[in-house]
Write an enzyme that holds these catalytic residues in place. Structure first.
Site, short mmCIF file in Angstrom:
data_model
loop_
_atom_site.label_atom_id
_atom_site.label_comp_id
_atom_site.label_asym_id
_atom_site.label_seq_id
_atom_site.Cartn_x
_atom_site.Cartn_y
_atom_site.Cartn_z
N ASP A 159 49.13 -5.56 -51.59
CA ASP A 159 50.21 -5.79 -50.63
C ASP A 159 51.52 -5.23 -51.20
O ASP A 159 51.82 -5.38 -52.38
CB ASP A 159 50.36 -7.28 -50.35
CG ASP A 159 51.19 -7.55 -49.11
OD1 ASP A 159 50.63 -8.02 -48.11
OD2 ASP A 159 52.42 -7.29 -49.15
N ILE A 160 52.29 -4.58 -50.35
CA ILE A 160 53.53 -3.95 -50.79
C ILE A 160 54.60 -4.98 -51.20
O ILE A 160 55.45 -4.68 -52.03
CB ILE A 160 54.05 -2.98 -49.70
CG1 ILE A 160 54.95 -1.92 -50.27
CG2 ILE A 160 54.72 -3.72 -48.56
CD1 ILE A 160 55.26 -0.77 -49.31
N ASN A 171 46.10 -14.18 -40.53
CA ASN A 171 47.11 -14.56 -39.55
C ASN A 171 46.77 -13.94 -38.19
O ASN A 171 46.28 -12.81 -38.14
CB ASN A 171 48.49 -14.08 -39.99
CG ASN A 171 48.95 -14.74 -41.27
OD1 ASN A 171 48.71 -15.92 -41.50
ND2 ASN A 171 49.61 -13.98 -42.13
N GLU A 216 52.22 -9.74 -38.80
CA GLU A 216 53.22 -8.67 -38.69
C GLU A 216 52.57 -7.34 -38.38
O GLU A 216 53.14 -6.51 -37.67
CB GLU A 216 53.97 -8.51 -40.03
CG GLU A 216 54.92 -9.64 -40.34
CD GLU A 216 55.47 -9.52 -41.76
OE1 GLU A 216 55.46 -8.41 -42.34
OE2 GLU A 216 55.90 -10.56 -42.29
N HIS A 267 43.39 -8.19 -40.83
CA HIS A 267 43.28 -8.13 -42.29
C HIS A 267 43.19 -9.52 -42.86
O HIS A 267 43.69 -10.49 -42.27
CB HIS A 267 44.47 -7.39 -42.91
CG HIS A 267 45.80 -7.91 -42.45
ND1 HIS A 267 46.35 -7.54 -41.24
CD2 HIS A 267 46.68 -8.76 -43.03
CE1 HIS A 267 47.53 -8.16 -41.10
NE2 HIS A 267 47.73 -8.90 -42.17
N MET A 268 42.59 -9.60 -44.04
CA MET A 268 42.50 -10.85 -44.78
C MET A 268 43.37 -10.72 -46.03
O MET A 268 43.29 -9.70 -46.74
CB MET A 268 41.03 -11.06 -45.18
CG MET A 268 40.77 -12.27 -46.02
SD MET A 268 39.03 -12.27 -46.56
CE MET A 268 38.26 -13.03 -45.14
N HIS A 269 44.23 -11.72 -46.28
CA HIS A 269 45.01 -11.75 -47.51
C HIS A 269 44.18 -12.46 -48.59
O HIS A 269 43.63 -13.54 -48.33
CB HIS A 269 46.30 -12.57 -47.33
CG HIS A 269 47.27 -12.02 -46.33
ND1 HIS A 269 48.43 -11.38 -46.70
CD2 HIS A 269 47.26 -12.03 -44.97
CE1 HIS A 269 49.11 -11.02 -45.60
NE2 HIS A 269 48.41 -11.41 -44.55
P1 5GP Z 1 50.56 -10.21 -41.82
O1 5GP Z 1 51.86 -10.94 -41.75
O2 5GP Z 1 50.41 -9.23 -40.69
O3 5GP Z 1 49.39 -11.14 -41.96
O4 5GP Z 1 50.59 -9.41 -43.17
C1 5GP Z 1 50.97 -8.07 -43.27
C2 5GP Z 1 51.11 -7.75 -44.74
O5 5GP Z 1 51.14 -6.35 -44.87
C3 5GP Z 1 52.40 -8.29 -45.36
O6 5GP Z 1 52.06 -9.15 -46.44
C4 5GP Z 1 53.14 -7.04 -45.80
O7 5GP Z 1 53.81 -7.22 -47.04
C5 5GP Z 1 52.03 -6.02 -45.91
N1 5GP Z 1 52.46 -4.65 -45.64
C6 5GP Z 1 53.24 -4.22 -44.60
N2 5GP Z 1 53.39 -2.89 -44.65
C7 5GP Z 1 52.71 -2.47 -45.74
C8 5GP Z 1 52.51 -1.17 -46.30
O8 5GP Z 1 52.99 -0.14 -45.82
N3 5GP Z 1 51.74 -1.11 -47.42
C9 5GP Z 1 51.17 -2.22 -47.98
N4 5GP Z 1 50.43 -2.04 -49.09
N5 5GP Z 1 51.34 -3.46 -47.47
C10 5GP Z 1 52.11 -3.58 -46.36
#
Ligand code: 5GP
Length: 116
Positions: A29-30, A86, A94, A99-101
């Site tokens: 994650d970035i 999420n 977002e 995706h799975m964290h």
């Molecule tokens: P969500 O809130 O959709 O469950 O999580 C999206 C995740 O994607 C966030 O933790 C965010 O930091 C990560 N993310 C967003 N854009 C990028 C990107 O361009 N590269 C990477 N590696 N992670 C990203």
């Protein structure tokens, strides 16, 4: 609609990929929320959990076996970790590519902030 994750999966955008096969891609994650924060993403563009179908079941199972493998690879399998998916606005999603964290490397505390 394709998101940045499709570009990462196709290796057309930079990311630290830690695992990839025909069904899923896992990358760092970035903006990590823990010492280990990996996103495990289906290669297929599925926006949210609301969009999965029975046909996706083998791929959804793969998300878990890859989570297990990557947790071992990252050295957090025995200390423990949390898997989060999420969905939509209230779930805090977002990026609209399922995706799975995978989070670990420290005590993560309670799952949700409690409210009265
Ligand atoms: P969500 O809130 O959709 O469950 O999580 C999206 C995740 O994607 C966030 O933790 C965010 O930091 C990560 N993310 C967003 N854009 C990028 C990107 O361009 N590269 C990477 N590696 N992670 C990203």
């Amino acid at each position: 609609m394709p998101t940045i994750f499709s570009k990462i999966i196709a290796r057309q955008a930079p990311a630290e990929i830690v695992y990839q096969d025909e069904w899923v891609t896992a990358f760092k994650d970035i903006h990590p929320a823990a010492p280990v924060h990996i996103l495990i993403v289906p290669n297929k563009e599925i926006p949210t959990v609301n969009d999965v179908t029975p046909e996706d079941e083998p791929m959804l199972g793969r998300l878990f076996t890859v989570a297990r493998k990557v947790a071992e690879q990252m050295g957090i399998a025995s200390s423990g970790y949390r898997l989060i998916v999420n969905c939509n606005h209230d779930g805090g999603q977002e990026i609209y590519h399922l995706h799975m964290h995978l989070l670990g490397g420290r005590r993560l505390g309670p799952m949700l902030a409690k409210r009265d």
